[in-house]
Design an enzyme around this catalytic site. Structure first.
Site, mmCIF file in Angstrom:
data_model
loop_
_atom_site.group_PDB
_atom_site.id
_atom_site.type_symbol
_atom_site.label_atom_id
_atom_site.label_comp_id
_atom_site.label_asym_id
_atom_site.label_seq_id
_atom_site.Cartn_x
_atom_site.Cartn_y
_atom_site.Cartn_z
ATOM 1 C CD GLU A 43 -2.302 1.240 2.934
ATOM 2 O OE1 GLU A 43 -2.529 2.633 3.427
ATOM 3 O OE2 GLU A 43 -2.933 0.290 3.438
ATOM 4 N NE ARG A 47 -0.223 8.513 5.847
ATOM 5 C CZ ARG A 47 -0.030 7.627 7.135
ATOM 6 N NH1 ARG A 47 1.218 7.783 7.768
ATOM 7 N NH2 ARG A 47 -0.762 6.682 7.474
ATOM 8 C CB THR A 70 -3.571 7.969 3.572
ATOM 9 O OG1 THR A 70 -2.450 7.169 4.035
ATOM 10 C CG2 THR A 70 -3.565 9.447 4.391
ATOM 11 C CE LYS A 130 -6.559 1.917 7.417
ATOM 12 N NZ LYS A 130 -5.667 2.806 6.936
#
Length: 210
Positions: A43, A47, A70, A130
């Site tokens: 993943e 960011r 994210t 998650k």
């Protein structure tokens, strides 16, 4: 419409390296190190300004199934999939992000921290979420407490988990896979220590099999 199932990507791997990669130059060596260590998916978090380019380079590597993490807006989901993301992970639950991912035909794993969010995920037709941030929320005790009323739900706990906790999480039947950043930290990438990334990944893969 048939919605993609995260289990088709994550269940076989069971280990999800979570990567915050500062520069595109790291993408190729990082993908090499992860695959040499036995990782099958990864993943790339959105960011950093270079996240899309990193994701595209790692997806082109061919050795990994690469997703975007994210992701907090539908627009980010679109950009991630355009860059080659095969799945999308969010820190929280957002109906618009989930809807956009389904429109784009990619699996989505939204973050939850409460039973209320779990019920919203169920209502949206999801069966994989998650748990984030897993360890600060109480770790396995919290995961088991949340899983009990929702026996069909599968979890990808992420946040504060390290190698020493990996096997315990994976032993729980509600856990589909575990996400973690300890295999490739910002320090590793800053130093260009890809040998250590490979070693830590191989160790994590071995722990995930026990």
């Amino acid at each position: 419409m048939n919605h993609p199932d995260p289990a088709t990507i994550l269940a076989g791997a069971r280990l999800l390296p979570v990567l915050t990669v500062p520069t595109e130059a790291s993408a190729g060596p990082l993908a090499d190190a992860l695959t040499a260590g036995g990782a099958r998916c990864a993943e790339v978090t959105f960011r950093t300004p270079s996240a899309e380019r990193v994701l595209k380079a790692m997806a082109a590597h061919g050795g990994l199934v690469v997703g975007a993490g994210t992701v907090i807006t539908p627009e980010q989901a679109e950009r991630a999939v355009a860059a080659g993301a095969r799945f999308v992970v969010s820190p929280g639950f957002d109906e618009e992000v989930v809807a956009k991912c389904r429109e784009l035909g990619v699996p989505v794993v939204p973050g939850i921290a409460t039973a209320t969010e779990l019920m919203r995920a169920l209502r949206a037709g999801l069966d994989t979420v998650k748990l984030f941030p897993a360890e600060p929320l109480g770790g396995l005790r919290t995961l088991r407490a949340l899983a009990a009323p929702f026996p069909g739900m599968r979890f990808v706990p992420t946040g504060g988990i390290d190698a020493s906790r990996l096997a315990a999480y994976l032993a729980d039947p509600a856990v589909l896979a575990v996400g973690g950043s300890w295999m490739a930290t910002a320090d590793h990438l800053r130093r260009g220590d890809y040998d250590e990334i490979r070693r830590l990944t191989a160790d994590a893969v071995e722990r995930s099999r026990t």
